[in-house]
Design a protein around this motif. Structure first.
Motif, mmCIF file in Angstrom:
data_model
loop_
_atom_site.group_PDB
_atom_site.id
_atom_site.type_symbol
_atom_site.label_atom_id
_atom_site.label_comp_id
_atom_site.label_asym_id
_atom_site.label_seq_id
_atom_site.Cartn_x
_atom_site.Cartn_y
_atom_site.Cartn_z
ATOM 1 N N SER A 1 0.823 -1.216 0.000
ATOM 2 C CA SER A 1 0.000 0.000 0.000
ATOM 3 C C SER A 1 0.848 1.253 0.000
ATOM 4 C CB SER A 1 -0.887 0.043 1.235
ATOM 5 O OG SER A 1 -1.502 -1.188 1.427
ATOM 6 N N LEU A 2 2.056 1.162 0.588
ATOM 7 C CA LEU A 2 2.926 2.344 0.673
ATOM 8 C C LEU A 2 4.245 1.999 -0.028
ATOM 9 C CD1 LEU A 2 2.304 3.117 4.451
ATOM 10 C CD2 LEU A 2 1.200 4.185 2.517
ATOM 11 N N LEU B 1 -16.117 -0.096 0.417
ATOM 12 C CA LEU B 1 -15.150 -1.016 -0.197
ATOM 13 C C LEU B 1 -13.768 -0.381 -0.173
ATOM 14 C CD1 LEU B 1 -17.158 -2.073 -3.354
ATOM 15 C CD2 LEU B 1 -16.333 -3.642 -1.609
ATOM 16 N N SER B 2 -12.737 -1.229 -0.138
ATOM 17 C CA SER B 2 -11.377 -0.666 -0.237
ATOM 18 C C SER B 2 -11.095 -0.321 -1.696
ATOM 19 C CB SER B 2 -10.357 -1.681 0.245
ATOM 20 O OG SER B 2 -10.332 -2.756 -0.654
ATOM 21 N N ILE C 1 -5.280 0.378 6.171
ATOM 22 C CA ILE C 1 -6.237 -0.563 6.764
ATOM 23 C C ILE C 1 -6.297 -1.853 5.936
ATOM 24 C CG2 ILE C 1 -8.654 -0.937 7.292
ATOM 25 C CD1 ILE C 1 -8.929 1.976 7.934
ATOM 26 N N THR C 2 -6.307 -1.703 4.602
ATOM 27 C CA THR C 2 -6.421 -2.919 3.784
ATOM 28 C C THR C 2 -5.124 -3.705 3.819
ATOM 29 O OG1 THR C 2 -5.977 -1.492 1.921
ATOM 30 C CG2 THR C 2 -8.203 -2.286 2.149
ATOM 31 N N ALA C 3 -4.003 -3.006 4.039
ATOM 32 C CA ALA C 3 -2.738 -3.745 4.153
ATOM 33 C C ALA C 3 -2.840 -4.739 5.297
ATOM 34 C CB ALA C 3 -1.601 -2.771 4.414
ATOM 35 N N MET C 4 -3.604 -4.374 6.330
ATOM 36 C CA MET C 4 -3.751 -5.283 7.460
ATOM 37 C C MET C 4 -4.466 -6.547 7.021
ATOM 38 S SD MET C 4 -5.048 -2.700 10.271
ATOM 39 C CE MET C 4 -4.154 -1.228 10.627
#
Length: 1756
Positions: free
Chosen positions: A953-954, A1271-1272, A1338-1341
């Motif tokens: 994500s980053l 949704l992400s 958050i979605t990386a989690m």
């Protein structure tokens, strides 16, 4: 009192700090003098010149050119690197002939400067200081620059007597009456040679003509002097000492000065290289040889000058050998033989030069190692470094102090002891330039000796001096008081346990420490410039300054009279008038007298005519600085100079400008412009070497001073220019020492201001100069990288005053632009004009010893300057990747205790670049602060664990991860490969109001942290959430706001009010453009009340609004602010949606009807009704990419219409989902328009727009209700919140698992708003707090796979590419080792109890609690065989993968063939914890007190060991390398080694009593020598099985599990933390790797979840940890001793994924079910195969298709 401030390293300060370290004896005297402030006792080479190695090269310029060039190019850079790396000091060579025009070699100025620098080098070099290169040439005598008149006239007479023509002498020398005594000086060439000045710029022909003329003149002058002096010497009129200066060559003078009359110890630092050439005389005729020997031409015969040769022999063969005899001076003499024909040819010379270079390098290194000390003091002890900085300034300032005044006597008087009781501080005040700093420096320098003279030699005073504002520590009150307290404490041997945190306590500590002074050790504190204190802690109010002092303490402070009201504050503190000393302007006469004295001290004066103008200037100003500037100007005046009233300036600032202009005239304006510009713009000053390096990179300077013939490698500025600049500005450009480095800085701020005005006023210039400094400190041109020099001959003249170096590419372009015809864009041409500038490498630290990475010198210069120049030149990429994302920088900052400074730099970089990676990094570092400051080595592992989950994500964090891989293993050997750590993440929060009820609406904008908030009270505010600043506010106070909307281009902000008006605002200026009323044709209100605006929406140009219970939609033009028309609908309007292009409006109504209108014309185009006509249209989605429109009703049913023909829409799909009678809460269309999310109160549904089917459905539990869901960005996960909970939940769509729940501390979440532009989520809590979450993070989690239950066991496949985990459920999960994702799930009928794999990992045998065994094909996931009938306690597989052993407790255990499922034999004994020997012959296991070895072929017990009664076998292990031996421990605490083959005990070791009370685990090394026993305490017990010795190794906590590596070299263990250290956020336990050879922990890594299983791979040293939440973490061990393992990480797959820019593509996880019908049933002792069972597993027929689960049906 709390612990110390971390930036001062040692926490408990004494005795481990400064005072107690056993100092080196050579060093301790110096250290003692420094700490007690005895300035006069400090040696000159230590303070202030720092510790640089400065070597003076003494040689004849012409015959050593090749040697000097070769040394310059090849040897000096290496020596410089050597000194920087090993000692942290500079290596500098002073060779004034290098780079200077040969015609200037014998200029008197240059020769004078050489002698001055020679003296400097001898005095101040920290190591070797002198190198003599002596050849066959003596060199010519000098042209005298100045001769006393008596002497000159005597010589003139003698010359006339000898019949010489003296006209030339009279013409070139001029009498100067200003010299004392009067003297004759040589007139400047510029004045004498016609056209000389012009020739400097113009054609080379004129120059060579002038050169030739000067050569003739100088030869003639030398000849006259020589003849006359020799004659006078013969007569005895002139003594030989006097004559020597006219007859000696510079070479002899320098050798004599450096080597004569020196101590043997000193001569150890000098070297001479003598090069003799055999039979050289015979080659004198060759014209090239004139360079190598002195020749005279006599009537066309060229021969050697015998007189010069004799003088050479005297020096070379007499003087030097006598010095050698008396000392151990290094002298190397070599004899070279000439080429028969060519004489001393180039080939012969280069052979000699090569040898010399090698020898030179070795000698320098030798001497440096013998004389320079590795001084880590200033590195490890900030207080000592701070002290040296102030002492160096004190020494420098007091050396400039010329004007003795009565103020000095007053201060001296004050310092003396008095009979009285209490004292108060003394205040010295005066305006700018009145000499306060110099006075206080003089006081600090003399105080020690004054008090000793007054009170007797046994007194040992302490003097503490601080020049406030000159260092960071002295500007801030807290650090200032802290360093003073520490210095007092060391001197008086006080013990400070902890330094106070509170500033008031710090003052109390200071007052207490003052009481320690005594008559034997009086204390003097000198504080200069109180006005420079920063205002933090209210420092300028002076509440901290003790007004009453003990009898033996004196404090002297100085300040400006009217700055920050400090003098007024002092007057209210100290009432005694006698305690104030004002520095006033002195009277003109006194100044005139001082000036006279000063001139006489350098043997100068001014004529009476000139004195008039001096007096005039002094009448205007008599400030000490001004007098000094006048002296500077006057000292160079000759008696015949025409002086007028413009010759001297009237103010200090004008005089400074005049000084700078005169320097520009002498040295070239471009050079001075840039040199002084760089010094002024640097953050802390520059060293001489840095200035030389930087100017050498600056093409505009080189273009100005270089002669085109001189363009060669290395391309550098000649040192001579810098030396002259230093000399011209001596006393104004001063030296100060900062951490082993001597920096050039301005002596006061006035010089700085003028330099700023003159040299740094052009912004473009300044930007480029900052950029060049940044490149220099980045090391961009180091290591031989060449930089283009884009100037050839014809450009030299046209160099504009402000033409600056660009970046390399621009140079390349310019360069091609200049010479398009000569060469195309070929690399060769760029190379041809590229030169090595020899700038040094700039690592963050200089590593002295690669095996000891923690012994280093910090590159403080880079630390200080780089970030400053990168930000000033706007190089954000370099800032991000060269500094912030650089592991070495982070590690060094933390290691030297500058953690907070590093954070400040990261925040600074974030404010420049707004990259969210930087923000995340700062948050991450804050969360691991305690851990990494305590143990900096763990930094890489901690960062990797936290960054790996979010790197997709980053993506910019990738750079830092790769850096961690590269440099991390030097300090920590654990490298996380896949991290399952839950990301700790807290959002940005902004409290808006006291309760969410007051919030009407929140709108996210295009700027990531800016939101617009409308409150009930009628205010509409624009907030920056990150900085919590209110940017703009609109007040619609007259009315209550119903809602706000923003157009997509954010130009208009529309506010709806309860007055049924729309207010249209200009969003950026916050001004009201128009107010429009929303009308309704006739009221349909049932109650007859007023209908409010029910809703409104915006297209790009229009606003559409409708009232409650109304069938009309009002259309308003935003640009002009007037109503256009009304749309008339069939039923009451419930919602309106515009198409993205702003063409059509879709109006939803009751009875599930929608009408389409054309926005441009107002025409109704079509109306359509859904078949579910009961409800009303809740929402309309326009899928413009597919030309579809979706109507969603209040019960969540959908109807999809094709709108390709807008006038005639076709119904495509009706989708009824009225299943649960719950309300629709929210609807969202994914970014790619592939999915629609419908959030109802009881469930969340996701529809696929391609097939219009429901793909996922998430139901809430009975009592729960959804508030909102989104949704992400990639549509992979759903983020939702529930009613009355304060958490945000993340569900993964593919597995339906809840991956994370993030607690919102502000209260229950009532609303979620998604910002489509930036993938941000805004949540509003019931307490009225707005939080902004980054959905990416958050979605990386949710990228972390979990099984959801604690991992109980795991197996690693033989190739170590897959992991199989058991978690007590019916499933076994197959994980990909490299990616950390679950790839397959194997479903069983019952709960899985055992699992084994074949070596290749292709087959897996499992058993469950339903008495079934299964054989699985792991690649396809097929269950190819199933056996029912017996409950299995343990499964084993033989090492050759042929047979499986199934152990049962009730029935007979069996050995069966894996390929067919057929039984080999039954085993009738019950065995526990059984193991198969490596030869596959025996099954070894225990029953109560027996150890049995059962044959795998017959099933019978072959060997056994029976213990005595009452003794049981506690644990046993096989020895891997010795197949037939078993080690076991009995309950009597005895360890046995038993041979299975012989049935005999080979060795028994008795352990201490009660040792095994709580035996947890024991492991045997592969060779059977060591046993590792853990008992659940904090010790690792290493048992030597051969000698029986027990060694205890202390672990970092209570050991939970331990594993020995296959090769027996490393022990990996997990230990739980001690409770008292619970200040680390969330650390549960630590994973530690220990090297058994030396018992050293080589890596630790915190685990933030509870570990449940630890596994170590057999081949590569990989660690796998299973956690309680069903996730796994994989790590690898890279011991820096094993370089080969380094490659392992680089190639490891998890990193390759990180390296590819693409997102991680998650493989679809497939689930495979068990066979429902068994292939074989085991009875008591037989097995029954079912008819259709495959007999042979290896070639089984068609595989059964797996029964699809509900989930996969939906997905297909």
């Amino acid at each position: 009192m709390k612990r110390m401030n971390p930036r001062w390293k040692a926490s408990p300060m004494w005795p481990s700090g400064v005072g107690s370290r056993q100092p080196n004896p050579r060093d301790s005297a110096l250290r003692r003098a420094a700490i007690s402030g005895n300035v006069l006792a400090l040696p000159p080479f230590h303070v202030p010149t720092g510790r640089a190695v400065r070597v003076f090269i003494c040689a004849n310029p012409d015959d050593t050119e090749a040697e000097r060039n070769a040394l310059k190019e090849h040897v000096y850079p290496k020596l410089r690197d050597f000194c920087r790396e090993n000692y942290g000091v500079e290596f500098q060579v002073v060779d004034l002939y290098w780079g200077v025009d040969p015609e200037e070699w014998d200029s008197p100025d240059l020769q004078r400067l050489r002698m001055k620098l020679l003296e400097d080098c001898l005095k101040t070099s920290a190591g070797p200081c002198f190198v003599g290169l002596v050849g066959e040439k003596y060199g010519s005598i000098r042209v005298p620059g100045e001769v006393e008149s008596a002497e000159f006239e005597m010589i003139l007479d003698a010359a006339v007597e000898a019949g010489l023509d003296t006209r030339l002498l009279e013409e070139w020398y001029c009498r100067d009456e200003n010299a004392v005594p009067p003297a004759y000086y040589l007139k400047p060439k510029a004045q004498m040679l016609k056209n000389y000045q012009n020739s400097m710029e113009s054609s080379s022909a004129a120059k060579s003509k002038n050169d030739k003329a000067w050569r003739g003149v100088s030869d003639e002058i030398k000849k006259i002097f020589r003849t006359a002096v020799l004659q006078l010497q013969e007569k005895g009129t002139m003594k030989s000492v006097q004559a020597k200066k006219f007859l000696c060559s510079p070479l002899e003078d320098e050798l004599d000065f450096a080597l004569g009359k020196q101590t043997p110890a000193f001569l150890k630092k000098c070297v001479c290289y003598i090069r003799k050439i055999a039979n050289f005389d015979r080659h004198a005729k060759l014209p090239e040889m004139a360079r190598y020997m002195d020749i005279i031409t006599d009537a066309d015969r060229v021969m050697r000058n015998q007189e010069a040769y004799e003088r050479l022999l005297k020096v070379r063969d007499e003087f030097i050998p006598t010095v050698v005899a008396a000392s151990n001076l290094r002298v190397y003499s070599s004899v070279t033989h000439c080429d028969m024909k060519l004489g001393y040819s180039q080939e012969v010379e280069s052979h000699y030069v090569e040898g010399l270079c090698k020898q030179f390098y070795e000698d320098m290194v030798d001497i440096i190692q013998a004389t320079v000390q590795q001084n880590f003091d200033a590195e490890t002890d900030p207080m000592y470094d701070e002290l040296l900085q102030h002492l160096s300034l004190c020494k420098t300032f007091s050396s400039i102090y010329e004007y003795k005044s009565e103020a000095l006597d007053l201060v001296q008087e004050y310092l003396y002891p008095v009979k009285g009781s209490r004292m108060s501080p003394l205040v010295v005040y005066g305006g700018p330039c009145s000499g306060k700093t110099l006075l206080l420096a003089e006081v600090a320098k003399e105080a020690y000796s004054w008090l000793q003279k007054e009170m007797g030699p046994e007194t040992d005073p302490v003097v503490i001096v601080r020049f406030i504002g000159t260092t960071d520590f002295s500007t801030d009150l807290r650090t200032l008081l802290q360093s003073i307290c520490e210095q007092i404490a060391i001197n008086y041997r006080c013990l400070i346990h902890f330094l106070p945190q509170k500033i008031q306590e710090m003052r109390e500590l200071l007052v207490n420490l003052l009481g320690e002074s005594s008559f034997h050790r009086p204390l003097v504190i000198v504080l200069d410039a109180l006005e420079q204190l920063s205002d933090a802690d209210e420092a300028r109010k002076l509440w901290w300054l003790p007004a009453h002092l003990p009898r033996t303490v004196r404090i002297v402070v100085s300040t400006l009279p009217n700055k920050h009201g400090i003098l007024q504050k002092l007057r209210s503190l100290i009432h005694d008038e006698f305690r104030y000393v004002e520095l006033i302007q002195r009277d003109r006469k006194a100044c005139s007298q001082t000036l006279k004295q000063q001139l006489l001290s350098v043997k100068r004066k001014v004529t009476s005519g000139q004195q008039i103008y001096v007096n005039e200037a002094l009448a205007k100003c008599t400030l000490p600085m001004f007098v000094n500037l006048i002296y500077r100007e006057v000292v160079n005046w000759r008696s015949h100079k025409d002086v007028d009233d413009t010759s001297l300036s009237a103010t200090v600032h004008d005089s400074i400008e005049r000084l700078f202009f005169s320097v520009e005239d002498k040295l070239g304006s471009r050079f001075v412009f840039r040199a002084l510009g760089y010094i002024t713009m640097s953050k802390a000053g520059l060293t001489e070497m840095e200035l030389e390096d930087i100017l050498s990179l600056d093409n505009s300077v080189l273009g100005d001073i270089m002669v085109s013939s001189n363009l060669k490698n290395p391309l550098r500025v000649s040192y001579d220019l810098i030396a002259r600049l230093r000399e011209e500005l001596d006393g104004y450009l001063i030296e100060r020492q900062v951490r082993n480095v001597t920096l050039m800085v301005w002596a006061n701020r006035h010089l700085h201001l003028i330099a700023l005005k003159l040299y740094l006023s052009n912004e473009e210039d300044v930007h480029q100069m900052h950029s060049l400094l940044a490149e220099y400190f980045l090391g961009a041109w180091a290591g031989g990288r060449k930089k283009i020099f884009h100037c050839d001959n014809n450009h030299f003249a046209h160099f504009s005053h402000h033409n600056n170096p660009q970046q390399q590419q621009q140079q390349q372009q310019q360069h091609h632009h200049h010479h398009p015809s000569q060469h195309g864009h070929d690399k060769g041409s760029a190379d041809k004009y590229s030169y090595d500038r020899q700038t040094p490498e700039q690592p963050w630290v200089f590593q002295c010893n690669l095996l000891e990475p923690d012994i280093f010198f910090v590159n403080h210069r880079k630390m200080t300057e780089l970030v400053y120049h990168l930000t000033r030149s706007g190089r954000t990429d370099d800032l991000m990747y060269g500094v912030i994302m650089n592991f070495s920088w982070l590690y060094t900052m933390i290691k030297i205790g500058h953690f907070d400074k590093a954070l400040t730099d990261i925040d600074l970089a974030y404010s420049y670049s707004q990259e969210k990676e930087l923000k995340f990094l700062a948050t991450t570092l804050r969360s691991i602060k305690v851990k990494v400051t305590r143990n900096p080595a763990s930094l890489s592992a901690e960062l990797q664990q936290r960054l790996l989950p979010v790197v997709t994500s980053l993506p910019k964090l990738r750079h830092l991860l790769l850096e961690c891989d590269k440099d991390g293993p030097k300090y920590c050997s654990i490298v996380p490969l896949h991290s399952s750590m839950d990301v700790t993440y807290s959002p940005e929060r902004l409290p808006l109001c006291s309760s969410y009820m007051q919030i009407v609406e929140i709108i996210p904008t295009l700027a990531p942290s800016i939101v617009i908030v409308a409150l009930e009270d009628g205010s509409v505010s624009t907030w920056d959430v990150e900085s919590r600043q209110l940017l703009r506010q609109i007040d619609t106070a007259r009315s209550v706001v119903l809602g706000i909307r923003l157009t997509t281009d954010e130009k208009y902000l529309v506010v709806a009010t309860t007055k049924n008006t729309l207010l249209i605002y200009d969003n950026h200026k916050s001004c009201l453009l128009s107010e429009v009323e929303v009308k309704c044709s006739k009221h349909l209100g049932v109650t007859g009340g007023v209908a409010f605006i029910n809703g409104f929406t915006l297209s790009s140009q229009h606003a559409l609004a409708w009232l409650e219970a109304s069938k009309e939609v009002n259309v308003i033009d935003l640009v002009y602010g007037w109503p256009l028309y009304q749309f008339h609908c069939w039923y009451e309007v419930t919602c309106v949606q515009c198409s993205p292009d702003g063409m059509y409006a879709f109006c939803g109504q009751y009875l599930n009807t929608t009408s389409i209108f054309h926005l441009g014309s107002g025409d109704k185009l079509a109306t359509m009704t859904s078949e579910f006509s009961g409800g009303f249209v809740k929402s309309i989605l326009v899928l413009d990419t597919l030309n579809q429109m979706v109507m969603i009703d209040n019960e969540g049913s959908l109807s999809v219409w094709n709108t390709k023909e807008v006038t005639n829409p076709r119904l495509m799909e009706d989708y009824d989902c009225r299943g649960d009678d719950s309300e629709v809460v929210g609807i969202e269309l994914s970014e790619d328009q592939r999915s629609i999310l419908i959030c109802k109160a009881r469930s969340i549904e996701v529809l696929d727009t391609k097939v219009w089917k429901m793909v996922e459905k998430f139901k809430a539990k009975r009592t729960e209700r959804f508030v909102a869901a989104v949704l992400s960005k990639n549509g992979q996960s759903i983020v939702a919140s529930m009613e009355n909970t304060s958490s945000i939940f993340v569900w993964r769509r593919d597995s339906g698992q809840c991956m994370a729940s993030l607690i919102e501390i502000s209260g229950a979440i009532v609303k979620l708003i998604k910002s489509t532009h930036h993938n941000l989520l805004l949540s509003v809590a019931s307490s009225g707090v707005l939080s902004v979450w980054d959905i990416d993070i958050i979605t990386a989690m949710s990228n972390i796979d979990k099984t959801g239950k604690r991992i109980l066991n795991l197996q690693l496949s033989g190739r170590e590419d897959f992991i199989y985990t058991m978690d007590g459920s019916e499933s076994i999960h197959k994980w990909n080792f490299n990616t950390g994702f679950i790839e397959m799930v194997f479903k069983h009928e019952g709960l899985v109890e055992n699992c084994v794999l074949t070596t290749s990992g292709d087959l897996m045998v499992t058993s469950d609690d339903k008495s079934s065994q299964y054989i699985w094909q792991t690649t396809t996931g097929e269950n190819i065989f199933r056996i029912n009938g017996q409950k299995i306690t343990q499964l084993l597989i033989t090492h050759n993968d042929q047979f499986v052993v199934s152990l049962c407790e009730q029935n007979a255990s069996r050995v069966w063939r894996l390929a067919t499922g057929h039984k080999v034999c039954n085993i009738l004994v019950t065995l526990q914890h059984a193991l198969i020997t490596t030869a596959n012959t025996f099954l070894v296991g225990t029953t109560k007190n027996k150890l049995l070895a059962v044959s795998l072929w017959s099933g019978s017990v072959s060997k056994k060991f029976i213990c005595d009664d009452g003794i049981t076998i506690v644990n046993f292990k096989l020895i891997p390398d010795c197949p037939d031996y078993v080690v076991f421990i009995t309950s009597t605490e005895t360890v046995f080694i038993w041979s299975v083959a012989d049935e005999s005990v080979c060795r028994r070791v008795q352990m201490p009593a009660n040792f095994l009370k709580n035996l947890e685990d024991f492991q045997i090394s592969p060779n059977g020598k060591l046993g590792i026993v853990s008992k659940g305490d904090e010790n690792i017990n290493v048992l030597d099985l051969h000698s029986g010795k027990l060694r205890l190794v202390h672990a970092a906590g209570i050991i939970w599990r331990q594993k020995l590596s296959r090769d027996g070299r490393y022990l990996v263990y997990i230990c739980f933390r001690n409770c008292e250290e619970d200040d680390d956020a969330g650390v549960v336990s630590n994973l530690i790797v220990m090297r058994l050879a030396d018992g050293k922990s080589i890596g630790t890594c915190s685990l933030y979840k509870t570990p449940t299983f630890l596994c170590l791979s057999q081949r590569a040293l990989n660690i796998i940890v299973g956690f309680e939440d069903g996730s796994i973490g994989t790590y690898t061990v890279v011991d820096r001793v094993d370089a080969a393992l380094k490659i392992k990480i680089a190639t490891s797959n998890s990193r390759q994924i990180v390296n590819n820019a693409a997102q991680k593509v998650r493989p679809k996880c497939s689930t495979h079910a068990f066979k429902t019908i068994s292939d074989c049933i085991w009875r008591e002792s037989t097995e029954v195969f079912s008819r259709d069972s495959p007999i042979n597993l290896s070639d089984s027929g068609e595989a059964e298709t797996t029964t699809p689960t509900k989930k996969s049906e939906l997905l297909q």
